[in-house]
Write a protein that holds these residues in place. Sequence first.
Motif: not given
Length: 398
Positions: A214-217, A343-348, A362-363, A385-392
């Motif tokens: 779900k997160m990757g999609f 890596l340039d970013l890591v998501v924990l 949720t995440n 969360v996907a929006k937050d990651i893409c914003e980063a």
Amino acid sequence: MLKNKNIILGVCGSIAAYKSAFLVRLLVKAGANVKVILTPDGANFITPLTLATLSKNPVYTQYFEEETGVWSNHVELGLWADLIIIAPISANTLAKLSTGICDNLLTAVYLSAKCPVYVAPAMDLDMWKHETTQENIKRINSYGNIVIAPGNGELASGLVGEGRMAEPEEIVSFLDNAIKKSMPLFGKKVMVTAGPTYEVIDPVRFIGNHSSGKMGFAIADELVKLGADVTLVAGPTSLQADKTLKRINVVSALDMFNACTSIFSETDITVMCAAVADYRPKTVANQKIKKQDGDFILELEKTTDILASLGKSKKSNQILVGFALETNDEENYAKGKLEKKNLDLVVLNSLNDKGAGFKSDTNKITIFNKALEKTAFELKSKAEVAKDICEAILKITK
């Protein structure tokens, strides 16, 4: 690109108005919210009922209804729209837009709008070629409006030449491409991995994990919305992604390694969200292993670390994002992964956080960049969360 867009379709007096019915249908099918404004002359060629039925919204024809006094607020309509497309636009309405004449609801909405305006002319050959029309085209272009050029073919008068309104499919494609070009990741090639991998034990059994994908999609879908050319490498999952992206289905860690390494060199951004198996059976049985008395010992061997492999071959102009799902000493492990794997970013993710991790909708994440700067987020839906990651990602996009 048109999904959830608020679109006003203006329809003017032209035989090409019949095409507007097909255009409405295509826009609605693409997921857009469509409201139609029909000029008085346009109503001579196509009925409000037809367009209302197809758009699933009332059709606007006048400033107000004479019987009830209900007012069609042109300012609100102009502000509601994400874009306006006038198709067909007649020579008459074209002249009004170029000079600011405001004598009907459509022209009033046009003057009130803050969004992009597209026009698809439809008129006879001599009208289209006339110097006045061509000057009006230049003038509305200078205002920032976009003209979808008419096609060449047989016209209502019997003449053959320019003046045919572009076909509805062409208009939708034009709008879709125009929106995509305005997106921040237009032209960027992106790879996203998602879901689990299954490592075969025998024809019946496998080693896997609880990843749903779900997160990757969600990340892949969000990157599409940002205009990227996305390839999704997906492990076994029943999830459906945006139909416009390219999807490569894989099963094992080796399958995913081969898929990723075959296209990584061509990517600008790679987001490795999949939960890839660290180990696989050293030998795979050709037939189902039968239950026996006593214990069953399964010998495992390490799989290739895909993220580390990509990190070694990463060029300076590429962005590589990894994920760290931890259960203890989370931040130190995540920062170590960031540095060791280039890596340039890591998501924990921490499995200690309620509502985070596998299967849930949720995440809760924390992002570290190359400078080890930490950004923590509250529990959110995976779409958010996907929006937050893409914003980063956008912040470090070269």
